[in-house]
Design an enzyme around this catalytic site. Structure first.
Site, short mmCIF file in Angstrom:
data_model
loop_
_atom_site.label_atom_id
_atom_site.label_comp_id
_atom_site.label_asym_id
_atom_site.label_seq_id
_atom_site.Cartn_x
_atom_site.Cartn_y
_atom_site.Cartn_z
N GLY A 1 -55.66 76.51 -9.27
CA GLY A 1 -56.28 76.22 -8.04
C GLY A 1 -56.56 74.59 -7.45
N ASP B 1 -68.45 76.72 -9.74
CA ASP B 1 -69.12 78.02 -9.18
C ASP B 1 -70.20 78.44 -10.30
OD1 ASP B 1 -69.40 80.15 -7.89
OD2 ASP B 1 -67.96 81.25 -8.60
N ASP C 1 -56.25 80.90 -4.16
CA ASP C 1 -55.73 82.03 -3.67
C ASP C 1 -56.67 83.19 -4.10
OD1 ASP C 1 -56.25 82.42 -6.71
OD2 ASP C 1 -54.73 83.86 -6.84
N ARG D 1 -52.28 80.31 -1.29
CA ARG D 1 -52.54 78.89 -1.71
C ARG D 1 -51.76 77.68 -0.85
NH1 ARG D 1 -54.29 79.39 -7.06
NH2 ARG D 1 -53.34 81.13 -8.49
P1 5GP Z 1 -66.77 79.19 -12.63
O1 5GP Z 1 -66.38 79.14 -13.86
O2 5GP Z 1 -67.44 77.61 -12.01
O3 5GP Z 1 -67.63 80.22 -12.04
O4 5GP Z 1 -65.50 79.27 -12.00
C1 5GP Z 1 -64.92 78.37 -11.43
C2 5GP Z 1 -63.63 78.76 -10.95
O5 5GP Z 1 -63.31 80.00 -10.35
C3 5GP Z 1 -62.82 77.61 -9.87
O6 5GP Z 1 -62.16 76.83 -10.59
C4 5GP Z 1 -61.83 78.62 -9.21
O7 5GP Z 1 -60.70 78.70 -9.72
C5 5GP Z 1 -62.62 79.96 -9.29
N1 5GP Z 1 -63.04 80.17 -7.93
C6 5GP Z 1 -64.65 80.20 -7.85
N2 5GP Z 1 -65.00 80.58 -6.78
C7 5GP Z 1 -63.78 80.80 -5.83
C8 5GP Z 1 -63.53 81.12 -4.76
O8 5GP Z 1 -64.28 81.31 -3.83
N3 5GP Z 1 -62.18 81.32 -4.44
C9 5GP Z 1 -61.12 81.20 -5.24
N4 5GP Z 1 -59.87 81.31 -4.83
N5 5GP Z 1 -61.45 80.90 -6.54
C10 5GP Z 1 -62.95 80.69 -6.73
MG MG Z 2 -60.18 76.49 -10.81
#
Ligand code: 5GP
Ligand code: MG
Length: 188
Positions: free
Chosen positions: A56, A118, A174, A180
């Site tokens: 991403g 996130d 994505d 993307r």
């Molecule tokens: P975390 O481990 O902080 O929950 O997840 C982070 C990863 O989840 C980010 O680097 C991303 O790749 C994916 N992610 C989190 N939220 C979104 C979103 O709204 N859209 C997309 N496409 N990926 C997300």
């Molecule tokens: Mg990511």
């Protein structure tokens, strides 16, 4: 040519714009200024290594590196890939490393670049991983921060935008492999 190409039009609109291409470009300029002034970058004894979390963050990394280079900071870059979402729109279990960096962070400060912060599990995992490689310091930057959803006790050092708790696509990100290439961050 057998691809069915349909340019985006008013009749076939893409995802709704959350952060436009112009807003992203402007913010990446100021973000580059902030990163260059970060004490870990300023005081680095060895050249920092940029580490892009695939997939991403590839577009954010490309634009951020151009902005840093325009300001005189030319970084070596490497990539790693972590699995989190699979084909869904919610985290699926523990973070796993699909592909490690090929340049080691040992003895160097790292600029860690990810698309979205996130729950924070991915960033926490990556920080631990890079420290284990021997990084002397880690400066983290994410394009988007969904503060509402945090579970792990981590924060990013440099944040592009605060992001509402919605699933976003575009600008490298994505939904099941799609969107993307969109030049903006959108909401489905
Ligand atoms: P975390 O481990 O902080 O929950 O997840 C982070 C990863 O989840 C980010 O680097 C991303 O790749 C994916 N992610 C989190 N939220 C979104 C979103 O709204 N859209 C997309 N496409 N990926 C997300
Ligand atoms: Mg990511």
């Amino acid at each position: 040519m057998s691809l069915e190409l349909r340019p985006r039009t008013a009749q076939a609109p893409g995802p709704e714009v959350l952060f436009s291409a112009a807003e992203i470009a402007a913010r990446i300029g100021t973000l580059a200024d902030e990163i260059i002034a970060d004490p870990v970058m300023v005081e680095a004894a060895r050249p920092p290594l940029a580490v892009c979390a695939l997939r991403g963050a590839f577009m954010f990394t490309a634009d951020l590196m151009r902005a840093l280079s325009a300001r005189g900071l030319d970084l070596e870059v490497t990539f790693l890939q972590v699995a989190s979402y699979g084909s869904g729109t919610a985290p699926q279990g523990p973070v796993t490393l699909l592909q490690d960096t090929d340049s080691t962070a040992a003895g160097r400060p790292v600029l860690l670049i990810d698309d979205i912060l996130d729950t924070g599990h991915t960033l926490a995992f990556l920080q631990t991983h890079l420290r284990a490689q021997g990084a002397t310091g880690i400066v983290s930057t994410v394009l988007l921060d969904k503060t509402e959803r945090r579970e792990a006790g981590v924060s990013a050092d440099h944040i592009g935008f605060d992001c509402p708790n919605v699933f976003v696509v575009g600008y490298g990100m994505d939904a099941d492999g799609r969107y993307r290439g969109l030049p903006y961050v959108g909401v489905l």
